[in-house]
Structure formats: C-alpha cells, structure tokens
Write a protein that holds these residues in place. Structure first.
Motif, PDB file in Angstrom:
ATOM      1  N   VAL A   1       0.848  -1.192   0.000  1.00 48.80           N
ATOM      2  CA  VAL A   1       0.000   0.000   0.000  1.00 48.80           C
ATOM      3  C   VAL A   1       0.887   1.246   0.000  1.00 48.80           C
ATOM      4  O   VAL A   1       2.110   1.143   0.079  1.00 48.80           O
ATOM      5  N   SER A   2       0.268   2.416  -0.059  1.00 47.68           N
ATOM      6  CA  SER A   2       1.035   3.657  -0.056  1.00 47.68           C
ATOM      7  C   SER A   2       1.456   4.020   1.378  1.00 47.68           C
ATOM      8  O   SER A   2       0.886   3.525   2.362  1.00 47.68           O
ATOM      9  N   LYS A   3       2.454   4.898   1.470  1.00 45.52           N
ATOM     10  CA  LYS A   3       2.901   5.359   2.789  1.00 45.52           C
ATOM     11  C   LYS A   3       1.785   6.131   3.480  1.00 45.52           C
ATOM     12  O   LYS A   3       1.634   6.048   4.695  1.00 45.52           O
ATOM     13  N   ASP A   4       0.994   6.854   2.691  1.00 43.06           N
ATOM     14  CA  ASP A   4      -0.119   7.618   3.249  1.00 43.06           C
ATOM     15  C   ASP A   4      -1.148   6.687   3.898  1.00 43.06           C
ATOM     16  O   ASP A   4      -1.698   6.997   4.958  1.00 43.06           O
ATOM     17  N   ALA A   5      -1.394   5.537   3.274  1.00 44.82           N
ATOM     18  CA  ALA A   5      -2.342   4.574   3.835  1.00 44.82           C
ATOM     19  C   ALA A   5      -1.846   4.032   5.176  1.00 44.82           C
ATOM     20  O   ALA A   5      -2.633   3.842   6.106  1.00 44.82           O
ATOM     21  N   VAL A   6      -0.543   3.817   5.284  1.00 43.91           N
ATOM     22  CA  VAL A   6       0.027   3.335   6.549  1.00 43.91           C
ATOM     23  C   VAL A   6      -0.109   4.414   7.620  1.00 43.91           C
ATOM     24  O   VAL A   6      -0.501   4.130   8.751  1.00 43.91           O
ATOM     25  N   LYS A   7       0.186   5.657   7.270  1.00 43.06           N
ATOM     26  CA  LYS A   7       0.065   6.751   8.243  1.00 43.06           C
ATOM     27  C   LYS A   7      -1.366   6.904   8.729  1.00 43.06           C
ATOM     28  O   LYS A   7      -1.602   7.113   9.925  1.00 43.06           O
ATOM     29  N   LYS A   8      -2.332   6.767   7.826  1.00 47.11           N
ATOM     30  CA  LYS A   8      -3.736   6.853   8.221  1.00 47.11           C
ATOM     31  C   LYS A   8      -4.115   5.691   9.137  1.00 47.11           C
ATOM     32  O   LYS A   8      -4.859   5.861  10.097  1.00 47.11           O
ATOM     33  N   ALA A   9      -3.595   4.508   8.841  1.00 46.24           N
ATOM     34  CA  ALA A   9      -3.881   3.337   9.671  1.00 46.24           C
ATOM     35  C   ALA A   9      -3.289   3.497  11.066  1.00 46.24           C
ATOM     36  O   ALA A   9      -3.921   3.140  12.061  1.00 46.24           O
ATOM     37  N   VAL A  10      -2.079   4.052  11.152  1.00 43.93           N
ATOM     38  CA  VAL A  10      -1.451   4.285  12.456  1.00 43.93           C
ATOM     39  C   VAL A  10      -2.269   5.302  13.242  1.00 43.93           C
ATOM     40  O   VAL A  10      -2.493   5.136  14.443  1.00 43.93           O
ATOM     41  N   LYS A  11      -2.748   6.317  12.555  1.00 37.50           N
ATOM     42  CA  LYS A  11      -3.529   7.356  13.227  1.00 37.50           C
ATOM     43  C   LYS A  11      -4.861   6.817  13.748  1.00 37.50           C
ATOM     44  O   LYS A  11      -5.289   7.157  14.844  1.00 37.50           O
ATOM     45  N   SER A  12      -5.504   5.935  12.987  1.00 30.92           N
ATOM     46  CA  SER A  12      -6.814   5.439  13.406  1.00 30.92           C
ATOM     47  C   SER A  12      -6.742   4.226  14.330  1.00 30.92           C
ATOM     48  O   SER A  12      -7.577   4.073  15.216  1.00 30.92           O
ATOM     49  N   ALA A  13      -5.735   3.359  14.144  1.00 28.47           N
ATOM     50  CA  ALA A  13      -5.688   2.115  14.916  1.00 28.47           C
ATOM     51  C   ALA A  13      -4.661   2.144  16.043  1.00 28.47           C
ATOM     52  O   ALA A  13      -4.631   1.242  16.866  1.00 28.47           O
ATOM     53  N   GLY A  14      -3.794   3.129  16.058  1.00 30.80           N
ATOM     54  CA  GLY A  14      -2.718   3.153  17.042  1.00 30.80           C
ATOM     55  C   GLY A  14      -1.452   2.607  16.423  1.00 30.80           C
ATOM     56  O   GLY A  14      -1.419   2.281  15.237  1.00 30.80           O
ATOM     57  N   ASN A  15      -0.387   2.497  17.202  1.00 25.29           N
ATOM     58  CA  ASN A  15       0.895   2.112  16.618  1.00 25.29           C
ATOM     59  C   ASN A  15       1.245   0.635  16.769  1.00 25.29           C
ATOM     60  O   ASN A  15       2.344   0.231  16.447  1.00 25.29           O
ATOM     61  N   SER A  16       0.329  -0.183  17.213  1.00 24.15           N
ATOM     62  CA  SER A  16       0.563  -1.625  17.281  1.00 24.15           C
ATOM     63  C   SER A  16       0.636  -2.177  15.865  1.00 24.15           C
ATOM     64  O   SER A  16      -0.258  -1.947  15.042  1.00 24.15           O
ATOM     65  N   ARG A  17       1.701  -2.896  15.556  1.00 29.83           N
ATOM     66  CA  ARG A  17       1.909  -3.411  14.194  1.00 29.83           C
ATOM     67  C   ARG A  17       0.743  -4.314  13.766  1.00 29.83           C
ATOM     68  O   ARG A  17       0.264  -4.238  12.644  1.00 29.83           O
TER      69      ARG A  17
END
Length: 60
Positions: free
Chosen positions: A34-50
């Motif tokens: 996926v894109s880096k932006d998608a990862v940043k959005k996922a971290v923002k919404s789900a937290g930083n747990s891998r």
C-alpha cells in the motif's frame, strides 16, 4: 519478547510502527503493498501496534 537492546542500550520494540519515522512507514507500506499515506492513516486510526495497523490496512 519482541524487544531487543540496541547499540545504545535502549530497548527497541518491533511490535510497533512509529508513524513519524519515514523508514518504518516505508517498510510497512512495501510489506503490505500500500502507499505510505495509507500506513500513516492506519497508524492514526488504529494506534501504533503493528498487528492493529496491519488489520486496519486489510480492512481497506
């Protein structure tokens, strides 16, 4: 467990994604296809747990 000491003696936690660290975001984006932006959005919404970030990316 997932923590290993670094050369500076600090603990490094591989179970987390640091959304502010470009190299970690890039790694996770490449790994998940996926894109880096998608990862940043996922971290923002789900937290930083891998695991939670990967689950959030899988939902999209």
């Amino acid at each position: 467990m997932a923590q290993t000491p670094t050369s500076r003696g600090r603990e490094q936690d591989r179970a987390r994604v640091a959304g502010g660290q470009d190299h970690e975001v890039k790694y996770e984006a490449t790994k998940e296809g996926v894109s880096k932006d998608a990862v940043k959005k996922a971290v923002k919404s789900a937290g930083n747990s891998r695991k939670k970030v990967e689950a959030e990316i899988g939902r999209r």
